[in-house]
Write a protein that holds these residues in place. Structure first.
Motif, PDB file in Angstrom:
ATOM      1  N   ARG A   1      -2.845  -3.490 -30.837  1.00 56.65           N
ATOM      2  CA  ARG A   1      -3.791  -2.965 -29.855  1.00 56.65           C
ATOM      3  C   ARG A   1      -4.694  -1.877 -30.433  1.00 56.65           C
ATOM      4  O   ARG A   1      -5.893  -1.851 -30.195  1.00 56.65           O
ATOM      5  CB  ARG A   1      -3.008  -2.411 -28.659  1.00 56.65           C
ATOM      6  N   GLN A   2      -4.127  -0.944 -31.189  1.00 54.05           N
ATOM      7  CA  GLN A   2      -4.917   0.181 -31.690  1.00 54.05           C
ATOM      8  C   GLN A   2      -5.718  -0.182 -32.931  1.00 54.05           C
ATOM      9  O   GLN A   2      -6.852   0.255 -33.094  1.00 54.05           O
ATOM     10  CB  GLN A   2      -3.998   1.367 -31.968  1.00 54.05           C
ATOM     11  N   ALA A   3      -5.115  -1.005 -33.811  1.00 54.72           N
ATOM     12  CA  ALA A   3      -5.814  -1.370 -35.046  1.00 54.72           C
ATOM     13  C   ALA A   3      -6.871  -2.441 -34.808  1.00 54.72           C
ATOM     14  O   ALA A   3      -7.819  -2.575 -35.589  1.00 54.72           O
ATOM     15  CB  ALA A   3      -4.812  -1.842 -36.096  1.00 54.72           C
ATOM     16  N   GLY A   4      -6.690  -3.235 -33.752  1.00 54.82           N
ATOM     17  CA  GLY A   4      -7.697  -4.222 -33.422  1.00 54.82           C
ATOM     18  C   GLY A   4      -7.569  -5.542 -34.148  1.00 54.82           C
ATOM     19  O   GLY A   4      -8.467  -6.382 -34.051  1.00 54.82           O
ATOM     20  N   HIS A   5      -6.478  -5.766 -34.883  1.00 60.23           N
ATOM     21  CA  HIS A   5      -6.307  -7.046 -35.562  1.00 60.23           C
ATOM     22  C   HIS A   5      -5.108  -7.798 -34.984  1.00 60.23           C
ATOM     23  O   HIS A   5      -4.314  -7.241 -34.222  1.00 60.23           O
ATOM     24  CB  HIS A   5      -6.145  -6.854 -37.076  1.00 60.23           C
ATOM     25  N   ASP A   6      -4.978  -9.048 -35.350  1.00 63.47           N
ATOM     26  CA  ASP A   6      -3.843  -9.858 -34.931  1.00 63.47           C
ATOM     27  C   ASP A   6      -2.636  -9.562 -35.818  1.00 63.47           C
ATOM     28  O   ASP A   6      -2.779  -9.021 -36.926  1.00 63.47           O
ATOM     29  CB  ASP A   6      -4.172 -11.341 -35.024  1.00 63.47           C
ATOM     30  N   TRP A   7      -1.459  -9.914 -35.329  1.00 66.05           N
ATOM     31  CA  TRP A   7      -0.261  -9.841 -36.167  1.00 66.05           C
ATOM     32  C   TRP A   7       0.576 -11.108 -35.973  1.00 66.05           C
ATOM     33  O   TRP A   7       0.494 -11.775 -34.952  1.00 66.05           O
ATOM     34  CB  TRP A   7       0.573  -8.605 -35.882  1.00 66.05           C
ATOM     35  N   ARG A   8       1.350 -11.400 -36.987  1.00 69.89           N
ATOM     36  CA  ARG A   8       2.223 -12.579 -36.974  1.00 69.89           C
ATOM     37  C   ARG A   8       3.486 -12.216 -37.750  1.00 69.89           C
ATOM     38  O   ARG A   8       3.393 -11.765 -38.900  1.00 69.89           O
ATOM     39  CB  ARG A   8       1.504 -13.761 -37.618  1.00 69.89           C
ATOM     40  N   VAL A   9       4.629 -12.361 -37.119  1.00 70.04           N
ATOM     41  CA  VAL A   9       5.910 -12.088 -37.779  1.00 70.04           C
ATOM     42  C   VAL A   9       6.739 -13.365 -37.755  1.00 70.04           C
ATOM     43  O   VAL A   9       7.055 -13.891 -36.682  1.00 70.04           O
ATOM     44  CB  VAL A   9       6.690 -10.952 -37.085  1.00 70.04           C
ATOM     45  N   GLU A  10       7.060 -13.865 -38.949  1.00 69.06           N
ATOM     46  CA  GLU A  10       7.964 -15.002 -39.056  1.00 69.06           C
ATOM     47  C   GLU A  10       9.379 -14.460 -39.205  1.00 69.06           C
ATOM     48  O   GLU A  10       9.603 -13.503 -39.962  1.00 69.06           O
ATOM     49  CB  GLU A  10       7.582 -15.878 -40.236  1.00 69.06           C
ATOM     50  N   ALA A  11      10.322 -15.047 -38.477  1.00 77.32           N
ATOM     51  CA  ALA A  11      11.674 -14.496 -38.429  1.00 77.32           C
ATOM     52  C   ALA A  11      12.702 -15.604 -38.300  1.00 77.32           C
ATOM     53  O   ALA A  11      12.413 -16.686 -37.760  1.00 77.32           O
ATOM     54  CB  ALA A  11      11.806 -13.528 -37.253  1.00 77.32           C
ATOM     55  N   GLY A  12      13.901 -15.307 -38.770  1.00 75.70           N
ATOM     56  CA  GLY A  12      14.994 -16.255 -38.621  1.00 75.70           C
ATOM     57  C   GLY A  12      15.460 -16.384 -37.188  1.00 75.70           C
ATOM     58  O   GLY A  12      16.045 -17.401 -36.805  1.00 75.70           O
ATOM     59  N   ALA A  13      15.216 -15.356 -36.380  1.00 80.27           N
ATOM     60  CA  ALA A  13      15.577 -15.385 -34.959  1.00 80.27           C
ATOM     61  C   ALA A  13      14.747 -14.344 -34.232  1.00 80.27           C
ATOM     62  O   ALA A  13      14.305 -13.354 -34.822  1.00 80.27           O
ATOM     63  CB  ALA A  13      17.071 -15.117 -34.770  1.00 80.27           C
ATOM     64  N   VAL A  14      14.565 -14.556 -32.932  1.00 84.40           N
ATOM     65  CA  VAL A  14      13.777 -13.653 -32.091  1.00 84.40           C
ATOM     66  C   VAL A  14      14.606 -13.247 -30.880  1.00 84.40           C
ATOM     67  O   VAL A  14      15.254 -14.090 -30.242  1.00 84.40           O
ATOM     68  CB  VAL A  14      12.466 -14.323 -31.619  1.00 84.40           C
ATOM     69  N   VAL A  15      14.581 -11.953 -30.568  1.00 88.06           N
ATOM     70  CA  VAL A  15      15.207 -11.436 -29.350  1.00 88.06           C
ATOM     71  C   VAL A  15      14.108 -11.028 -28.382  1.00 88.06           C
ATOM     72  O   VAL A  15      13.278 -10.177 -28.705  1.00 88.06           O
ATOM     73  CB  VAL A  15      16.120 -10.227 -29.642  1.00 88.06           C
ATOM     74  N   LEU A  16      14.120 -11.631 -27.209  1.00 89.98           N
ATOM     75  CA  LEU A  16      13.190 -11.228 -26.149  1.00 89.98           C
ATOM     76  C   LEU A  16      13.845 -10.130 -25.322  1.00 89.98           C
ATOM     77  O   LEU A  16      14.821 -10.361 -24.602  1.00 89.98           O
ATOM     78  CB  LEU A  16      12.857 -12.417 -25.250  1.00 89.98           C
ATOM     79  N   ALA A  17      13.329  -8.914 -25.453  1.00 88.04           N
ATOM     80  CA  ALA A  17      13.811  -7.770 -24.672  1.00 88.04           C
ATOM     81  C   ALA A  17      12.597  -7.103 -24.035  1.00 88.04           C
ATOM     82  O   ALA A  17      12.414  -5.889 -24.095  1.00 88.04           O
ATOM     83  CB  ALA A  17      14.579  -6.800 -25.566  1.00 88.04           C
ATOM     84  N   THR A  18      11.774  -7.936 -23.422  1.00 87.56           N
ATOM     85  CA  THR A  18      10.450  -7.539 -22.947  1.00 87.56           C
ATOM     86  C   THR A  18      10.455  -6.998 -21.519  1.00 87.56           C
ATOM     87  O   THR A  18       9.397  -6.698 -20.971  1.00 87.56           O
ATOM     88  CB  THR A  18       9.502  -8.745 -23.021  1.00 87.56           C
ATOM     89  N   GLY A  19      11.634  -6.867 -20.910  1.00 91.69           N
ATOM     90  CA  GLY A  19      11.717  -6.310 -19.570  1.00 91.69           C
ATOM     91  C   GLY A  19      11.423  -7.337 -18.494  1.00 91.69           C
ATOM     92  O   GLY A  19      11.230  -8.528 -18.755  1.00 91.69           O
ATOM     93  N   GLY A  20      11.397  -6.851 -17.240  1.00 91.22           N
ATOM     94  CA  GLY A  20      11.173  -7.726 -16.100  1.00 91.22           C
ATOM     95  C   GLY A  20       9.713  -7.812 -15.723  1.00 91.22           C
ATOM     96  O   GLY A  20       8.819  -7.502 -16.512  1.00 91.22           O
ATOM     97  N   CYS A  21       9.472  -8.239 -14.490  1.00 92.24           N
ATOM     98  CA  CYS A  21       8.109  -8.348 -13.971  1.00 92.24           C
ATOM     99  C   CYS A  21       8.009  -7.528 -12.694  1.00 92.24           C
ATOM    100  O   CYS A  21       8.694  -7.815 -11.703  1.00 92.24           O
ATOM    101  CB  CYS A  21       7.749  -9.804 -13.684  1.00 92.24           C
ATOM    102  N   ALA A  22       7.154  -6.499 -12.714  1.00 94.95           N
ATOM    103  CA  ALA A  22       6.946  -5.644 -11.548  1.00 94.95           C
ATOM    104  C   ALA A  22       5.679  -6.023 -10.788  1.00 94.95           C
ATOM    105  O   ALA A  22       5.290  -5.331  -9.853  1.00 94.95           O
ATOM    106  CB  ALA A  22       6.867  -4.180 -11.976  1.00 94.95           C
ATOM    107  N   PHE A  23       5.039  -7.123 -11.183  1.00 95.76           N
ATOM    108  CA  PHE A  23       3.845  -7.624 -10.489  1.00 95.76           C
ATOM    109  C   PHE A  23       2.756  -6.565 -10.337  1.00 95.76           C
ATOM    110  O   PHE A  23       2.032  -6.521  -9.357  1.00 95.76           O
ATOM    111  CB  PHE A  23       4.223  -8.177  -9.105  1.00 95.76           C
TER     112      PHE A  23
END
Length: 541
Positions: free
Chosen positions: A169-191
């Motif tokens: 967001r601050q640097a203004g470029h895209d990022w891509r991380v390749e990983a052996g596994a991903v953990v989604l800990a992105t929280g809930g939805c407060a609408f």
């Protein structure tokens, strides 16, 4: 350190063992657990790890149950309140791991207060201190932290999830991380409801998981609301235990017993909600004795900031109140987990905290700030360990250059993009169906049908025409996630033809024994809800 490089477009690219998406307590615990298991870990947070999410601005309790014979009795008593949907084995696992991690916090030097007898009081965590401490612990474990790096989508090699991509967001470029596994800990939805720490809680992880093939459960249990001063985001309901409630002219509101309404939390929330539907409601904390007033100010100091700023003494003066919808933040719905290590059933993908369904530990009632807090402590640990183990099994396999991004709605519309669709308007249209008290607190089949039809129409527009460019993709993706979560939630509420826990059907007020099971949602554009055993209800957009 993770392998990194910059492409010609200056996008950040990394390769690691485990990628954790999120910045709350479950993300921090997952990152530490994976790193302590020997994995190279990146944590990418939509905000700033240590200040983002619902825990950081709060004073949060935990479901702290020491080992011993009494633990089973405590779990049994709690289970009796879950609407028969929780699993006592998972509840016991949760309190056991959470207690161990509270002790770990003490061993690491977290400054727990002492009780009168000198023992540490480990049942309560001061959100700002806790998350600041966890940030230091994550960095100490050698985790690479990417602040202000919201994820937009998961990556798949056709067999497993192998990373994620997003925007710095601050640097203004895209990022891509390749990983052996991903953990989604992105929280809930407060609408996009105004609640503490809820700004970034837009259900992104739910949509990403569903696009990858994961299932969701408990999505009908979004009827949790908390009292707050009108115009404030301070959804801290405890002080209202000692409140009296009044109409705009100052006359007392009568409860169901015919007596003046007192104590607006717990079972009495329904009475406050009914009064709010009728018109403005005011409260006064006049049921608190002077000694208790001091205790409340000391124990819940942030609860009194809105009153102090307005020059109101809430113990002697009336002030207007509202009920804030809390979606799946204090609801129970989320990504269904299929094994003890919080795997989602999609190879390489794990879920923790509010991103995961909490039905197995809270059932049809809210986990509040206690069970949910312990769930974050425990599920983050399990998911981090599970992701690390999966990554080790993949060790030696080269990352495929053909790994494909999975994001669709809000990123890659199914038809031609249309400039007339604005993310903010999409979010407001969804909110109109999922936050009003007369639609979501008190549910009715007819109203749910109408809301479902409107949400399907909103979703078709989002799916077919909504697209952002550059950093605007963050906003369009959030709008798509909110639309998807609202759609799943209302469909599941319509499918559960009974009242159970925080799912209140005014047209079907009793529990149906045949529905004492979870409802599983599978799919995105065309999805199905698994109802009674052996029966599927097909729902197509």
């Amino acid at each position: 350190m993770p392998k990194s490089q910059k492409s010609a477009s200056d996008a950040l690219q990394l390769q690691v063992d485990v990628l954790v998406l999120g910045g709350g307590p479950s993300a921090a615990w997952a990152a530490v657990a994976a790193a302590e298991s020997g994995a190279k870990v990146v944590l990418a947070d939509k905000g700033y790890l240590g200040t983002s999410g619902a825990t950081a601005p709060s004073n949060t309790g935990t479901w702290c149950v020491p080992p011993g014979d009494n633990r089973h009795a405590v779990v049994e008593r709690r289970w009796q309140r879950t609407g028969e949907l929780a699993d006592q084995r998972w509840m016991l696992r949760c309190v056991d791991t959470a207690y161990r991690n509270l002790l770990r916090l003490s061993e690491w030097g977290y400054p727990f207060p002492s009780e009168d007898d000198g023992r540490l009081y480990i049942a309560n965590l001061r959100g700002p201190d806790y998350m600041r401490f966890m940030r230091r612990r994550v960095l100490l474990a050698g985790v690479t932290v990417l602040d202000h790096h919201p994820a937009l989508e998961l990556l798949s090699d056709g067999d497993a999830i192998v990373g994620a991509a997003g925007v710095a967001r601050q640097a203004g470029h895209d990022w891509r991380v390749e990983a052996g596994a991903v953990v989604l800990a992105t929280g809930g939805c407060a609408f996009r409801e105004r609640i503490l720490g809820g700004t970034g809680l837009t259900g992104d992880g739910y949509l990403m998981a569903a696009e990858a093939g994961a299932r969701l459960s408990g999505m009908e249990f979004t009827g949790k609301y908390t009292l707050a001063p009108y115009g404030s985001s301070l959804n801290k309901g405890l002080p209202f235990r000692w409140a009296s409630f009044h109409r705009e002219d100052g006359s007392p509101i009568l409860g169901s017993t015919g007596e003046p309404l007192r104590n607006g939390i717990g079972d009495r929330e329904e009475e406050v909600a009914r009064a709010l539907i009728d018109g403005p409601v005011h409260a006064r904390l006049d049921q608190a004795e002077p000694a208790l007033q001091g205790w409340l100010r000391q124990g819940q100091p942030n609860c009194f900031v809105p009153y102090d700023r307005a020059g109101i003494d809430p113990f002697s003066e009336l002030f207007r109140i509202t009920l804030r919808a809390e979606g799946t933040v204090r609801g129970t719905g989320g990504i269904d987990i299929v094994s003890d290590d919080c795997a989602t059933g999609v190879p390489g993908l794990y879920a923790a905290g509010d991103a995961a369904s909490r039905e197995i530990v809270t059932g049809a009632v809210s986990g509040g700030g206690a069970v949910n807090s312990s769930w974050a402590l425990a599920s983050g640990w399990w998911a981090g360990k599970g992701a690390s183990t999966h990554a080790k099994r993949r060790s030696g396999k080269a990352f495929r250059g053909a790994a494909q991004p999975l994001g669709q709605a809000g990123l890659r519309p199914a038809a031609a993009p249309r400039a007339g669709i604005a993310a903010g308007e999409v979010i407001e249209a969804v909110r109109n169906e999922v936050t009003p008290l007369d639609k979501n607190f008190f549910r009715d089949g007819g109203r749910l049908e109408k809301s479902s039809e409107r949400l399907e129409s909103i979703w078709r527009d989002v799916r077919d025409h909504l697209r952002g460019e550059g950093a605007d993709r963050i906003r369009t993706r959030e709008a798509a996630s909110i639309a998807a979560v609202g759609r799943w939630s209302v469909a599941a509420a319509l499918h559960r033809t009974e009242s159970r826990g925080m799912h209140r059907r005014v047209d079907l007020p009793g529990k149906n024994p045949a529905l004492a099971h979870r409802l599983i949602v599978t799919g995105v554009d065309e999805f199905r809800i698994e109802g009674a055993p052996g029966r599927l209800a097909e729902l197509a957009s």
